[in-house]
Every structure is written in C-alpha cells, then in structure tokens.
Design a protein around this motif. Structure first.
Motif, PDB file in Angstrom:
ATOM      1  N   LEU A  18       1.078  -1.333  -0.309  1.00 48.72           N
ATOM      2  CA  LEU A  18       0.386  -0.333   0.423  1.00 48.72           C
ATOM      3  C   LEU A  18       0.584   1.074  -0.087  1.00 48.72           C
ATOM      4  CD1 LEU A  18      -2.757  -0.608   2.694  1.00 48.72           C
ATOM      5  CD2 LEU A  18      -3.125  -1.001  -0.203  1.00 48.72           C
ATOM      6  N   ILE A  19       2.047   1.094   0.313  1.00 49.67           N
ATOM      7  CA  ILE A  19       3.033   1.534   0.659  1.00 49.67           C
ATOM      8  C   ILE A  19       3.245   2.800  -0.904  1.00 49.67           C
ATOM      9  CG2 ILE A  19       5.302   3.255   0.302  1.00 49.67           C
ATOM     10  CD1 ILE A  19       5.393   1.210   2.934  1.00 49.67           C
ATOM     11  N   PRO A  20       3.559   2.191  -2.187  1.00 45.59           N
ATOM     12  CA  PRO A  20       3.604   2.492  -3.690  1.00 45.59           C
ATOM     13  C   PRO A  20       2.416   3.815  -3.769  1.00 45.59           C
ATOM     14  CG  PRO A  20       3.713   0.827  -3.739  1.00 45.59           C
ATOM     15  CD  PRO A  20       3.783   1.301  -2.070  1.00 45.59           C
ATOM     16  N   ILE A  21       0.806   2.845  -3.311  1.00 51.08           N
ATOM     17  CA  ILE A  21      -0.389   3.440  -4.062  1.00 51.08           C
ATOM     18  C   ILE A  21      -0.886   4.676  -3.024  1.00 51.08           C
ATOM     19  CG2 ILE A  21      -3.111   3.676  -3.246  1.00 51.08           C
ATOM     20  CD1 ILE A  21      -2.224  -0.094  -3.910  1.00 51.08           C
ATOM     21  N   ILE A  22      -0.095   4.895  -1.285  1.00 49.41           N
ATOM     22  CA  ILE A  22      -0.041   5.667  -0.856  1.00 49.41           C
ATOM     23  C   ILE A  22       0.912   6.915  -1.587  1.00 49.41           C
ATOM     24  CG2 ILE A  22       0.540   6.819   1.899  1.00 49.41           C
ATOM     25  CD1 ILE A  22      -0.390   4.072   2.811  1.00 49.41           C
ATOM     26  N   GLN A  23       1.695   6.873  -1.627  1.00 44.59           N
ATOM     27  CA  GLN A  23       2.939   7.835  -2.507  1.00 44.59           C
ATOM     28  C   GLN A  23       2.474   8.567  -3.769  1.00 44.59           C
ATOM     29  OE1 GLN A  23       6.953   5.319  -2.524  1.00 44.59           O
ATOM     30  NE2 GLN A  23       6.923   6.008   0.374  1.00 44.59           N
ATOM     31  N   ALA A  24       1.550   7.950  -4.383  1.00 42.50           N
ATOM     32  CA  ALA A  24       0.848   8.298  -5.829  1.00 42.50           C
ATOM     33  C   ALA A  24      -0.072   8.812  -5.622  1.00 42.50           C
ATOM     34  CB  ALA A  24       0.436   6.342  -6.253  1.00 42.50           C
ATOM     35  N   GLN A  25      -0.634   9.118  -4.969  1.00 47.30           N
ATOM     36  CA  GLN A  25      -2.204  10.200  -4.200  1.00 47.30           C
ATOM     37  C   GLN A  25      -1.771  10.882  -3.257  1.00 47.30           C
ATOM     38  OE1 GLN A  25      -3.765   7.444  -0.829  1.00 47.30           O
ATOM     39  NE2 GLN A  25      -5.270   6.822  -2.721  1.00 47.30           N
TER      40      GLN A  25
END
Length: 293
Positions: free
Chosen positions: A286-293
C-alpha cells in the motif's frame, strides 16, 4: 515500593473493616521529594503502558472509584497519578449534588451514563456510593429531596439494605461484562483535615477550594466514619474490592494508589495485538499507492 504489600489495604469481604483501628499515616515510601517524583513518574509510565494495551485490546474497560471526606486529596491524587497517561484513554467524572433531571430517575441512573467504554479507564471522583453515605448521615435527603415513594422511606434500614444489594449487583454485572471495578477510600485524620481546611482559608490563592459546607460536615465526622465502615463492609467483594489508603501524607497516598492500580491492571488478560508477518508484507504494497496519491 517493591516490598509494599498492597493486600494490607484491600477489603474484599474476607475480613471486616474497623475504620477507627486503621492508620491514617505510614512511614515514608520515598527518601525525598526528588525520589518521590521519580517513583511517581515511573508509575505513570507503567499505567500508561497498561492503558495502551487496554485500548488496543478493546475487550475490557476499567472503573476506578475515589471516595473520601473533604480535603482528603481525591483531586490531587487523580491529577498526579494519571499525569502522563494518554488522555484519550482516560475519562474522569466528578459527581456533584444531583440535578432535577437526575432526581427524576433511579439513584444509579446518572452513574450508568458515565461508565467507561471498552478500552478506557473511567475514574469517578465521588460516585454512586454517595447514595449510601451522605444519605445515611442526612436521611432527610431521602425523605424530603429524592422523590421516593413514601413506602420506600418508611423503613430506612431496609432501604439501605436494598441499595447495598443494588450496588453489589451493579459491580458484579460490570465485572462479568468486562468492566472490573476497584474502589478507594482515602483515609484522612480529623486533625489533618483541619490543617488542610485552614490552609485553604489562610492562602488567598486557595480560597476557591474552600466551601463553608465543609465546616458544617465536620460536625458529622463520626457519623460519616460509621457510614463508610458499614458501606465498605457491605459492598467489598473479590470482584470489586475496596482499598482503604492512609491519606495524611499525600505523597505516600499517591504512590500507594498508583501501585494498586498497576497491580489491578496487571490482572487483566490484555496485551498488545501480536505482530503478523503476512499482514505486514501485504501492508507494504500500500505504500506506493499512498505515495502516488
């Protein structure tokens, strides 16, 4: 403090309380002010640790009741013992003279409304026990103010027996639903109370703490002690014990109260959630998803 036997203060129905025989002061548990502050801070950290586990577990709540005569140190004990505890996990409620709305209900109604949620520590500064203490000393409150049916107040001995039974049942119910209760009576001497009341009069900055009613109630000192002795003997159980703590030395009292609370919290089967390696790996995605947001 390691050698402090807290059982000496505990009443759970196995032994009878004789209040006049109990000390109001013990030898100091601390060497000096600095040592006391260090011990108090260590206890506060330990209470905070268990409260954190209580909050994470979410299966238990914990109710602490403080009762005492005027100027015994309830407010200061709550303030100092729980300094450093996460305020989101602690709820303090002080019970005053019942309001009109509260008098329109049964004597336990207002207490049920303020009980702690699971995961939190509830602290009652005075409590439902006022209804078998103040009313015992001043029975005219029952007959003139509490709007009870006339047949209920014809036999006050029976009325108090019913109230003791209701209190035992309430605390038993709370215990079996995951809300254990412990109760403190802070046992101050009449001489020490007099010193503290005079101090509140003599020091301008403390005048706000003083109430003229405190002087009037001192006239009923023996009556209050008799009421407390009967109340504790009638409502002390293994599931909801009373602790009678010497209160002439405030520092000693706070250290004893803190240690008792820690030992009672230790009895709860609570611990932080165990780590889960598989879930940890999933969460990393989930970390890259949060960063992309």
């Amino acid at each position: 403090m390691k050698d402090l036997a807290i059982d000496q203060f505990r009443y759970d129905g196995e032994k009878k309380l004789k209040l006049k025989k109990l000390p109001t002061k013990l030898d100091n548990l601390y060497d000096d002010k600095s040592h006391y502050e260090t011990m108090l801070r260590q206890q506060a950290d330990e209470i905070d640790k268990y409260q954190d586990q209580l909050y994470a577990n979410k299966r238990y709540g914990f109710l602490i009741v403080f009762q005492a005569l005027d100027a015994a140190g309830k407010d200061g004990t709550i303030k100092h013992v729980f300094t450093g505890t996460n305020p989101t996990g602690v709820k303090v409620y002080s019970f005053k003279q019942p309001t009109d709305q509260e008098l329109d209900h049964d004597f336990l109604w207002r207490s049920w409304r303020e009980l702690p949620e699971r995961g939190t520590i509830g602290i009652f500064n005075r409590s439902y026990y006022e209804e078998v203490l103040v009313t015992k000393v001043h029975p005219e409150i029952l007959t003139d103010s509490q709007r009870l049916p006339e047949k209920s107040t014809k036999d006050l001995k029976k009325l108090f027996e019913h109230r003791y039974e209701a209190l035992r049942d309430m605390e038993k119910f709370l215990h079996y639903n995951g809300f254990p209760v412990i109760k403190f009576f802070l046992n101050v001497s009449k001489d020490e109370q007099a010193k503290r009341l005079i101090d509140r009069i003599e020091k301008l900055e403390k005048n706000w703490k003083f109430a003229e009613s405190d002087v009037r109630e001192r006239e009923f000192w023996d009556d209050y002690h008799d009421a407390y002795e009967e109340c504790i003997n009638e409502t002390a159980t293994d599931k909801a014990p009373w602790y009678v703590v010497p209160a002439d030395d405030k520092k000693n009292m706070r250290l004893i109260v803190g240690r008792i609370i820690i030992e009672e919290l230790k009895k709860l089967p609570i611990k932080k959630p165990e780590t889960d390696a598989d879930r940890f790996k999933e969460l990393q995605k989930l970390i890259p998803i949060i960063q992309a947001q």
